[in-house]
Design a protein around this motif. Structure first.
Motif, PDB file in Angstrom:
ATOM      1  N   ASN A  26       0.855  -1.184   0.000  1.00 34.74           N
ATOM      2  CA  ASN A  26       0.000   0.000   0.000  1.00 34.74           C
ATOM      3  C   ASN A  26       0.897   1.241   0.000  1.00 34.74           C
ATOM      4  O   ASN A  26       1.416   1.640   1.032  1.00 34.74           O
ATOM      5  CB  ASN A  26      -0.909  -0.013   1.231  1.00 34.74           C
ATOM      6  N   PHE A  27       1.096   1.850  -1.166  1.00 37.60           N
ATOM      7  CA  PHE A  27       1.985   3.007  -1.285  1.00 37.60           C
ATOM      8  C   PHE A  27       1.461   4.218  -0.523  1.00 37.60           C
ATOM      9  O   PHE A  27       2.235   4.971   0.045  1.00 37.60           O
ATOM     10  CB  PHE A  27       2.201   3.364  -2.761  1.00 37.60           C
ATOM     11  N   GLY A  28       0.159   4.416  -0.522  1.00 32.71           N
ATOM     12  CA  GLY A  28      -0.420   5.544   0.214  1.00 32.71           C
ATOM     13  C   GLY A  28      -0.126   5.449   1.693  1.00 32.71           C
ATOM     14  O   GLY A  28       0.259   6.429   2.336  1.00 32.71           O
ATOM     15  N   ARG A  29      -0.280   4.274   2.258  1.00 32.91           N
ATOM     16  CA  ARG A  29      -0.008   4.055   3.684  1.00 32.91           C
ATOM     17  C   ARG A  29       1.479   4.229   3.987  1.00 32.91           C
ATOM     18  O   ARG A  29       1.847   4.834   4.986  1.00 32.91           O
ATOM     19  CB  ARG A  29      -0.469   2.657   4.068  1.00 32.91           C
ATOM     20  N   ALA A  30       2.346   3.730   3.114  1.00 32.27           N
ATOM     21  CA  ALA A  30       3.785   3.864   3.310  1.00 32.27           C
ATOM     22  C   ALA A  30       4.210   5.331   3.252  1.00 32.27           C
ATOM     23  O   ALA A  30       5.037   5.777   4.048  1.00 32.27           O
ATOM     24  CB  ALA A  30       4.537   3.059   2.261  1.00 32.27           C
TER      25      ALA A  30
END
Length: 45
Positions: A26-30
Motif C-alpha cells: 500500500n503506497f499511500g499508507r507507506a
C-alpha cells in the motif's frame, strides 16, 4: 503486478503491486507513515 481498466472520466488506472513474502504493498499508507516519521524527527531535533 495487476493493472485495472482505464477510468473513462479521469483516464487513470489503478496499479496493484504484490511482492513475494510481503503481499500487496500500500503506497499511500507507506507515504503517510514516512511523513509521520519525518515530522516526529523534526520535533525532536
Amino acid at each position: 503486478m495487476e493493472v485495472s481498466h482505464t477510468d473513462k472520466k479521469s483516464k487513470t488506472r489503478k496499479i496493484t503491486i504484490v511482492y513475494n513474502f510481503i503481499g500487496a504493498f500500500n503506497f499511500g499508507r507507506a507515504k503517510e507513515k514516512a511523513q509521520n516519521t519525518t515530522q516526529k524527527q523534526q520535533r525532536t531535533a
